[in-house]
Design an enzyme around this catalytic site. Structure first.
Site, PDB file in Angstrom:
ATOM      1  N   ASN A   1      10.195   5.967 -32.080  1.00  0.00           N
ATOM      2  CA  ASN A   1      10.619   5.851 -30.685  1.00  0.00           C
ATOM      3  C   ASN A   1      10.193   4.486 -30.152  1.00  0.00           C
ATOM      4  O   ASN A   1       9.550   3.709 -30.861  1.00  0.00           O
ATOM      5  CB  ASN A   1      10.063   7.005 -29.833  1.00  0.00           C
ATOM      6  CG  ASN A   1       8.554   7.010 -29.797  1.00  0.00           C
ATOM      7  OD1 ASN A   1       7.937   6.106 -29.239  1.00  0.00           O
ATOM      8  ND2 ASN A   1       7.931   8.019 -30.403  1.00  0.00           N
TER       9      ASN A   1
ATOM     10  N   ASP B   1       8.208  14.728 -31.524  1.00  0.00           N
ATOM     11  CA  ASP B   1       8.148  16.188 -31.477  1.00  0.00           C
ATOM     12  C   ASP B   1       8.572  16.811 -32.803  1.00  0.00           C
ATOM     13  O   ASP B   1       8.147  17.913 -33.133  1.00  0.00           O
ATOM     14  CB  ASP B   1       9.050  16.712 -30.347  1.00  0.00           C
ATOM     15  CG  ASP B   1       8.460  16.394 -28.981  1.00  0.00           C
ATOM     16  OD1 ASP B   1       7.212  16.402 -28.875  1.00  0.00           O
ATOM     17  OD2 ASP B   1       9.231  16.118 -28.039  1.00  0.00           O
TER      18      ASP B   1
ATOM     19  N   LYS C   1      15.507   6.928 -51.840  1.00  0.00           N
ATOM     20  CA  LYS C   1      16.361   6.542 -50.711  1.00  0.00           C
ATOM     21  C   LYS C   1      17.621   7.425 -50.701  1.00  0.00           C
ATOM     22  O   LYS C   1      18.305   7.543 -51.719  1.00  0.00           O
ATOM     23  CB  LYS C   1      16.730   5.068 -50.881  1.00  0.00           C
ATOM     24  CG  LYS C   1      17.464   4.510 -49.709  1.00  0.00           C
ATOM     25  CD  LYS C   1      17.765   3.040 -49.925  1.00  0.00           C
ATOM     26  CE  LYS C   1      18.773   2.574 -48.886  1.00  0.00           C
ATOM     27  NZ  LYS C   1      19.390   1.316 -49.264  1.00  0.00           N
TER      28      LYS C   1
ATOM     29  N   PRO D   1       2.893  19.266 -34.812  1.00  0.00           N
ATOM     30  CA  PRO D   1       1.853  19.898 -33.992  1.00  0.00           C
ATOM     31  C   PRO D   1       1.733  19.170 -32.659  1.00  0.00           C
ATOM     32  O   PRO D   1       1.950  17.953 -32.592  1.00  0.00           O
ATOM     33  CB  PRO D   1       0.578  19.702 -34.819  1.00  0.00           C
ATOM     34  CG  PRO D   1       0.872  18.565 -35.741  1.00  0.00           C
ATOM     35  CD  PRO D   1       2.351  18.578 -35.992  1.00  0.00           C
TER      36      PRO D   1
ATOM     37  N   ILE E   1      -0.609  17.680 -30.251  1.00  0.00           N
ATOM     38  CA  ILE E   1      -2.004  17.237 -30.386  1.00  0.00           C
ATOM     39  C   ILE E   1      -2.829  17.656 -29.175  1.00  0.00           C
ATOM     40  O   ILE E   1      -3.911  18.258 -29.304  1.00  0.00           O
ATOM     41  CB  ILE E   1      -2.067  15.702 -30.572  1.00  0.00           C
ATOM     42  CG1 ILE E   1      -1.245  15.304 -31.796  1.00  0.00           C
ATOM     43  CG2 ILE E   1      -3.499  15.221 -30.683  1.00  0.00           C
ATOM     44  CD1 ILE E   1      -0.972  13.821 -31.920  1.00  0.00           C
TER      45      ILE E   1
END
Ligand code: C5P
Length: 403
Positions: free
Chosen positions: A209, A278, A288, A305, A307
């Site tokens: 991200n 997520d 690959k 998970p 955190i």
């Protein structure tokens, strides 16, 4: 805030950012600090000593061999007088000379002779800043305990864009103010997570991200300034570790989970500024993945998970501060997250187009169980200081003020 009778020595070296130090001296004088300016010969080509003399109300010294100056306040006396030494702008040449312990001009001599904390605010062309010679000198100075402030990214006077801009006068002022501050988190242990996580798909691809890590790194530095012992668990980011902060590098959400839970064992406060993925691919391909022309590729994702929720589920856990990055209904989602994840505080930010991620400034809205406050848009470094002040206040209200 006041710096009444605080004694600050500013070393100005040869760089165009020297003009900004006029403003800094004024701002420090507004706070009633006593300011003395030492200039290198190079600096006098950018701003005259007369300007700094007028602004500081004190004689300005340039040369080590100035008999009148030495008679008034000798260089050793000047070094002893200072409670803080700030070199701004710090040119590549001055950084090199400091790294090598030179003492052939007044400024380098004073730096060797002072027991006060020394801060440098580098300012130079981005190519120069990136040069290995400069980075090696910076590394040497850091190891010796010199605090390196910035530099920031952005437009440069030379027309380039990149890293090498001196921090703004108000940022330098705030750092000096904080250095004299009360340090409400002295003796406390703070864990901060920062940056994105990368979830590998195959040996060359991943899901990530756009988190730059800037906010989390600024929070870690602000917690350190507040006196805390700080561990920073960082996802893959291109950021320099703040001086004095312990850094643990991780890549995936699961690695971050393990590192945070480990560090948080003995922590008083956990601030989750990381943008944790997520989901991750259900399977990590060993090779690959190949394109099959004409047919879509489906990736199955499995949940990572949570955190901060894992920490909240522990019977004894640190004071928990989450971040909520939202693109709509920021307040609603943030308050819901605060309750659902069992957090003590949440810092909500709007990451709509051009906001939040990958930019140097931000605004936050803090929510806790029975209150909230808006922190106005400003540089992430300053915002982080405001955030830490609120976190410290709430943490101490619940935990007493002795470590
Ligand atoms: O649910 P959301 O990701 O928006 O929640 C944001 C907060 O939760 C942040 O503080 C983030 O660091 C934390 N978080 C986490 N583990 C996850 C996802 C988010 O600790 N897997």
């Amino acid at each position: 805030m006041s710096l009444h009778q605080r004694r600050i020595l500013i070393g100005v070296t040869g760089g165009i950012a020297a003009y900004k130090i006029c403003e800094l001296v004024r701002r420090l004088r507004d706070l009633q600090a006593e300011v003395r300016v030492v200039m290198t010969e190079g600096a006098t080509h950018f701003v005259t000593p007369t300007t700094f003399q007028a602004l500081s109300g004190q004689p300005v010294r340039v040369s080590l061999w100035d008999e009148q100056g030495e008679a008034a306040m000798g260089h050793i006396e000047l070094a002893r007088w200072a409670e803080r030494v700030l070199i701004a702008p710090a040119s590549a040449d001055t950084l090199a000379r400091l790294a090598h312990g030179h003492a052939d001009d007044l400024l380098t001599t004073v730096v060797l002779a002072t027991a006060a904390p020394v801060y440098v605010a580098p300012a130079m062309n981005q190519q120069m800043w990136a040069h290995l010679a400069v980075q090696a000198n910076i590394g040497t100075l850091r190891v010796r305990g010199v605090e390196v402030l910035g530099p920031a990214d952005g437009d440069q006077a030379c027309g380039d864009i990149g890293s090498g801009r001196m921090l703004e006068p108000h940022e330098l002022r705030d750092i000096l103010v904080a250095s004299f501050g009360e340090q409400p988190l002295r003796g406390r242990r703070v864990v901060v997570s920062a940056g994105p996580t990368y979830e590998d798909i195959d040996p060359v691809r991943f899901i990530g991200n756009r988190s730059s890590g800037r906010m989390g790194f600024a929070v870690a530095a602000a917690a350190r300034d507040a006196g805390a012992d700080v561990t920073l668990v960082a996802g893959p980011v291109a950021m320099t570790t703040p001086t004095g902060v312990r850094r643990v590098d991780v890549r995936s959400a699961r690695q971050m989970h393990d590192a945070v839970l480990d560090a948080a064992d003995s922590a008083d406060i956990y601030i989750g500024a990381a943008a944790v993925g997520d989901y991750r691919p259900a399977e990590l391909a060993g090779h690959k993945l190949k394109k099959t022309a004409g047919s879509p590729l489906r990736l199955e994702l499995t949940e990572n998970p949570d955190i901060i929720a894992a920490l909240a589920a522990r019977p004894v856990h640190p004071f928990l501060v989450g971040f909520a990055a939202e693109t709509r209904d920021v307040a609603g989602y943030a308050q819901d997250k605060l309750r659902r994840k069992g957090l003590d505080m949440i810092a909500a930010n709007d990451v709509g187009a051009g906001k939040g991620f990958e930019v140097a400034d931000n605004a936050l809205h803090l929510y806790w169980r029975d209150g909230d406050i808006a922190l106005a848009r400003t540089a992430k470094t300053e915002l982080a200081r405001h955030l830490i002040a609120h976190v410290a206040r709430h943490f101490l209200a619940g935990h007493g003020s002795t470590p």
